[in-house]
Scaffold this active site. Sequence first.
Site, PDB file in Angstrom:
ATOM      1  N   GLN A 131      -3.287  19.666  55.673  1.00 18.74           N
ATOM      2  CA  GLN A 131      -4.217  20.898  54.988  1.00 18.74           C
ATOM      3  C   GLN A 131      -3.336  22.287  55.556  1.00 18.74           C
ATOM      4  OE1 GLN A 131      -6.235  22.908  57.442  1.00 18.74           O
ATOM      5  NE2 GLN A 131      -6.476  24.423  55.963  1.00 18.74           N
ATOM      6  N   TYR A 133      -3.547  26.380  56.082  1.00 14.46           N
ATOM      7  CA  TYR A 133      -3.961  27.689  55.759  1.00 14.46           C
ATOM      8  C   TYR A 133      -3.007  28.649  55.708  1.00 14.46           C
ATOM      9  CZ  TYR A 133      -8.685  26.774  58.063  1.00 14.46           C
ATOM     10  OH  TYR A 133     -10.003  26.738  58.149  1.00 14.46           O
ATOM     11  N   THR A 159      -6.113  25.486  51.725  1.00  9.76           N
ATOM     12  CA  THR A 159      -7.484  26.218  51.847  1.00  9.76           C
ATOM     13  C   THR A 159      -7.429  27.529  51.299  1.00  9.76           C
ATOM     14  OG1 THR A 159      -7.983  24.302  53.442  1.00  9.76           O
ATOM     15  CG2 THR A 159      -9.151  26.617  53.327  1.00  9.76           C
ATOM     16  N   ARG A 168     -19.509  33.766  62.610  1.00  9.23           N
ATOM     17  CA  ARG A 168     -20.338  32.592  62.929  1.00  9.23           C
ATOM     18  C   ARG A 168     -20.931  33.204  64.337  1.00  9.23           C
ATOM     19  NH1 ARG A 168     -16.127  29.225  61.294  1.00  9.23           N
ATOM     20  NH2 ARG A 168     -15.625  28.637  63.573  1.00  9.23           N
ATOM     21  N   LYS A 255      -8.404  23.689  48.159  1.00  9.42           N
ATOM     22  CA  LYS A 255      -9.850  23.576  48.796  1.00  9.42           C
ATOM     23  C   LYS A 255     -10.277  24.747  48.949  1.00  9.42           C
ATOM     24  CE  LYS A 255     -11.685  21.853  53.211  1.00  9.42           C
ATOM     25  NZ  LYS A 255     -12.081  22.880  53.795  1.00  9.42           N
ATOM     26  N   HIS A 279     -16.610  25.296  52.913  1.00 10.61           N
ATOM     27  CA  HIS A 279     -16.154  25.400  54.171  1.00 10.61           C
ATOM     28  C   HIS A 279     -17.431  24.850  55.028  1.00 10.61           C
ATOM     29  CE1 HIS A 279     -12.205  26.934  55.958  1.00 10.61           C
ATOM     30  NE2 HIS A 279     -12.569  26.260  57.129  1.00 10.61           N
ATOM     31  N   ARG A 282     -19.578  27.584  56.482  1.00 12.29           N
ATOM     32  CA  ARG A 282     -19.058  28.312  57.867  1.00 12.29           C
ATOM     33  C   ARG A 282     -18.272  29.769  57.473  1.00 12.29           C
ATOM     34  NH1 ARG A 282     -18.436  24.743  62.208  1.00 12.29           N
ATOM     35  NH2 ARG A 282     -16.516  25.385  62.917  1.00 12.29           N
TER      36      ARG A 282
END
Length: 379
Positions: A131, A133, A159, A168, A255, A279, A282
């Site tokens: 994956q 970023y 992603t 968060r 994603k 996600h 999140r």
Amino acid sequence: MNSLDKAHSISDLRQMARRRLPASVFDFIDGGAEDERTLADNRHALTRRRISSRVLVDVSSPNLETPIFGNTWAAPFVVCPMGSCALGWPEADIAIARAAASQGIVYTLSTMSTTSIERMANAVQGRLWFQLYILKNSALNYDLIARAQAAGYEALVVTVDLPVGGKRERDLRNEISIPLKFNTKHLWEGITHPRWALRMISSKFPEFENVRGFMGEEGSGLTIAARVGESLNASYQWSDLVQLRDKWKGKLLVKGVQHPEDALRMLEMGIDGLWISNHGGRQLDGAIASADALPAIYEATQGRVTLIMDSGVRRGVDALIAKALGANAVGIGRAPLLGACVGGQKGAHRAIEILIDELRRSMQLSGVADFSSANIKLY
Ligand code: FNR
């Protein structure tokens, strides 16, 4: 009977992890953004749906095998990319990947994993995806892709739902960072969780191995989301994705897809798989639940592209519901990670085993003999 045998559900594993981990680490894994509306909705969008079962079907040996990109998975689960997992258990990435491999499912390594691309490829025999970023440093993006290609990762998952880090609040209050920057609260948590603390002290301290040296000032004390957020390229757009399509030779998935028009555009530009996700609640609090986003995306793409859905999968039956909504397979994130936090590879194995067992039983009870060709009616 060891304690893992006493875990009969992912919820049991979550409770065990909650007891064993310092609250800041548990919150980092378990938590969502802001008021955690999307976190809650993800579950609700799955739990409110009901299956209208068929009867008098031979379900004596249900087939969970799932064809994805010309390969056969033993079951319709893929482990989601997760960063910073070693906060919960030393080498948790490798523990989870080995558990996935031993049960015939794919593992996705995160850019922000605490295990490097190469170390993971050497440690695990199973099927691996990588994956990405989208980082501000575009040379680094291409370097990561080249490393993943060289190490034999089969697919690239880009992603796109994270142009900036989510808010968060549990993490802000707990001041959790990588590398860990201890304050008195964390020291107290270590003292009151001696087994976790001993494991941490006697193992390599967690760091972002893939992007070592590129993540800003190490002692910044920023939360993990903030530190990752700082390095992300918020100006990334469609034309950039086209270039990436040309660069990566294998299967390419995107994603974080939620809107059917985006899904169609990706299909038209030759993306092989769409990963419907918010996600795990999140990032954007207020994002549509994945199980609610899926039907419109399926409607728009009509089976012309592989669809994976994650966010909120905690029961085997959730995979069957996702299938009925249009998914080919589901991603599992916290479920195997919480398992790993309880018992390393054995714990992650137990989590996947629970999900597979529940799915098999759900298929039998709803009259589905073959997962991939299932035609399920939902209410
Ligand atoms: C994540 N997720 C994530 N996604 C991603 O694309 N790259 C990453 O590095 C991370 N890191 C990460 C860390 C942790 C601790 C969690 C829990 C999640 C999101 C992940 O891939 C997936 O979308 C969600 O976890 C799916 O929801 P469930 O299964 O956790 O409900």
